[in-house]
Design an enzyme around this catalytic site. Sequence first.
Site, PDB file in Angstrom:
ATOM      1  N   SER A 190      11.782  -6.953  -5.635  1.00 22.22           N
ATOM      2  CA  SER A 190      10.701  -7.300  -4.712  1.00 22.22           C
ATOM      3  C   SER A 190       9.311  -7.179  -5.342  1.00 22.22           C
ATOM      4  CB  SER A 190      10.795  -6.406  -3.474  1.00 22.22           C
ATOM      5  OG  SER A 190      10.788  -5.035  -3.837  1.00 22.22           O
ATOM      6  N   GLU A 201      26.094   4.225 -18.651  1.00 23.87           N
ATOM      7  CA  GLU A 201      26.346   3.980 -17.221  1.00 23.87           C
ATOM      8  C   GLU A 201      27.173   2.707 -17.013  1.00 23.87           C
ATOM      9  OE1 GLU A 201      25.662   5.566 -14.425  1.00 23.87           O
ATOM     10  OE2 GLU A 201      24.329   7.164 -15.069  1.00 23.87           O
ATOM     11  N   LYS A 242      18.683  -3.560 -13.153  1.00 26.57           N
ATOM     12  CA  LYS A 242      17.697  -3.658 -12.066  1.00 26.57           C
ATOM     13  C   LYS A 242      16.638  -2.583 -12.259  1.00 26.57           C
ATOM     14  CE  LYS A 242      17.309  -2.898  -7.172  1.00 26.57           C
ATOM     15  NZ  LYS A 242      17.888  -2.360  -5.996  1.00 26.57           N
ATOM     16  N   LYS A 280      20.543   1.031 -12.680  1.00 26.32           N
ATOM     17  CA  LYS A 280      19.484   0.883 -11.684  1.00 26.32           C
ATOM     18  C   LYS A 280      18.466   1.995 -11.917  1.00 26.32           C
ATOM     19  CE  LYS A 280      18.625   0.842  -6.741  1.00 26.32           C
ATOM     20  NZ  LYS A 280      19.195   0.729  -5.408  1.00 26.32           N
ATOM     21  N   TYR A 325      14.157 -13.388  -5.168  1.00 25.57           N
ATOM     22  CA  TYR A 325      13.564 -13.926  -3.942  1.00 25.57           C
ATOM     23  C   TYR A 325      12.937 -15.288  -4.223  1.00 25.57           C
ATOM     24  CZ  TYR A 325      14.366  -9.097  -2.812  1.00 25.57           C
ATOM     25  OH  TYR A 325      14.980  -7.886  -2.629  1.00 25.57           O
ATOM     26  N   CYS A 375      25.078   0.272   0.542  1.00 27.34           N
ATOM     27  CA  CYS A 375      24.273   1.472   0.351  1.00 27.34           C
ATOM     28  C   CYS A 375      23.990   2.054   1.727  1.00 27.34           C
ATOM     29  CB  CYS A 375      22.961   1.143  -0.345  1.00 27.34           C
ATOM     30  SG  CYS A 375      22.117   2.632  -0.910  1.00 27.34           S
ATOM     31  N   ARG A 393      11.272  -1.716   0.302  1.00 29.19           N
ATOM     32  CA  ARG A 393      11.456  -0.574   1.208  1.00 29.19           C
ATOM     33  C   ARG A 393      10.729  -0.814   2.526  1.00 29.19           C
ATOM     34  NH1 ARG A 393      11.341   4.131  -3.427  1.00 29.19           N
ATOM     35  NH2 ARG A 393      13.311   3.455  -4.372  1.00 29.19           N
TER      36      ARG A 393
HETATM   37  C1  PBG Z   1      19.154  -0.001  -1.748  1.00 27.10           C
HETATM   38  C2  PBG Z   1      18.446  -1.056  -2.511  1.00 27.10           C
HETATM   39  C3  PBG Z   1      17.111  -1.093  -2.934  1.00 27.10           C
HETATM   40  C4  PBG Z   1      16.924  -2.354  -3.522  1.00 27.10           C
HETATM   41  C5  PBG Z   1      18.141  -3.010  -3.460  1.00 27.10           C
HETATM   42  N1  PBG Z   1      19.082  -2.186  -2.850  1.00 27.10           N
HETATM   43  C6  PBG Z   1      16.018  -0.109  -2.750  1.00 27.10           C
HETATM   44  C7  PBG Z   1      16.050   1.168  -3.466  1.00 27.10           C
HETATM   45  O1  PBG Z   1      16.947   1.483  -4.242  1.00 27.10           O
HETATM   46  O2  PBG Z   1      15.126   1.946  -3.253  1.00 27.10           O
HETATM   47  C8  PBG Z   1      15.644  -2.874  -4.081  1.00 27.10           C
HETATM   48  C9  PBG Z   1      15.552  -4.356  -4.155  1.00 27.10           C
HETATM   49  C10 PBG Z   1      14.186  -4.891  -4.377  1.00 27.10           C
HETATM   50  O3  PBG Z   1      13.210  -4.178  -4.622  1.00 27.10           O
HETATM   51  O4  PBG Z   1      14.071  -6.121  -4.310  1.00 27.10           O
HETATM   52  N2  PBG Z   1      19.615   1.071  -2.466  1.00 27.10           N
END
Ligand code: PBG
Length: 328
Positions: A277, A236, A251, A198, A316, A122, A208
């Site tokens: 997270s 999707e 996710k 996602k 995690y 990404c 973030r």
């Molecule tokens: C990047 C990405 C994100 C996460 C994984 N890859 C952040 C987002 O999309 O804003 C989030 C992972 C997490 O919250 O543990 N695109």
Amino acid sequence: MVSGYPLIRPRRLRTSPNLSRLAREVSLEPSKFIMPYFVTHGKSIKEPIETMPDQFRYSVDELLKELKNVISLNIGGILLFGVPERKDEFGSESYSNDGIVQQALKSIKDVYPGLLVITDVCLCDYTSHGHCGIVDENGYVKNDETLEYLAKISVSYAKAGADIIAPSDMMDGRVKKIREALDDEGLINIPIMSYSSKYASSFYEPFRDAADCSPKFGNRKSYQMDPSNAAEAILETRLDLDEGADIIMVKPALSYLDVIYRIKQTFQRPLAAYNVSGEYSMIKAASKLGYLKEDDAALEMLTSIKRAGADIIISYYSLYIAKLLLLP
Ligand code: PBG
């Protein structure tokens, strides 16, 4: 009267822990877990992430030490995120040969050639504006132009040793573009784990902070999915599979167990769920305040994700839970 038995009998499979374990429908195995790591430049760095207690940003040397635990606990693999030194409009460190993820991959593969390493693909960690793609003068993400960059990053990671490429950007057509780019380079055996559904979620907030990738303007709602939609997740996912995804993903996980269930019922493909997270930090925070017991809550959360239908869990809590599972 009819027989000598009481009318209401206890369920005897629940009378001892060993019996209930024997009858259990789902159980957790460390080898089905993926542990995410944040890797950063420098030496001897193990910097705590404030919003994610007990998680750290590691320099490569420190990460190598930490990975001993991943291997000894037989965790399925790791997912790498880069925290770059410099950010720019095009996220150029992400596809540079000496980018932080490329450096980490080379070192990890030198020391632990057998460890499965997945790389998140990404731009948001690497762009100065924090969006997941290239933006135009009005701040809109340019889908097709972004695809060229995602393909470049993917090839660069695969050449540096990544075992699986995991695009998390949510641009349309990225799986096809990445597959073609990998194949053109002869990297035909590198699978794609696509973040196929996602959602635009508030549960990414702690991440973030960890990866310093909050968008500097606007939000990600134009390219991430609306939490109200489940049928859209099926569409999707089907598109990503048609484009060549090998592993699909839902996710976040916890607020989307119904989506995990539906996707698993619809597609007989390996399905990953990302226990993000915010889901991790909620339990950490509540247990620190004494509102709940961390071990029990983490185990229950992860079991529910498995029960919903996830084959692979990205969490995690992977190491923590693997240690718990070793207890009698
Ligand atoms: C990047 C990405 C994100 C996460 C994984 N890859 C952040 C987002 O999309 O804003 C989030 C992972 C997490 O919250 O543990 N695109």
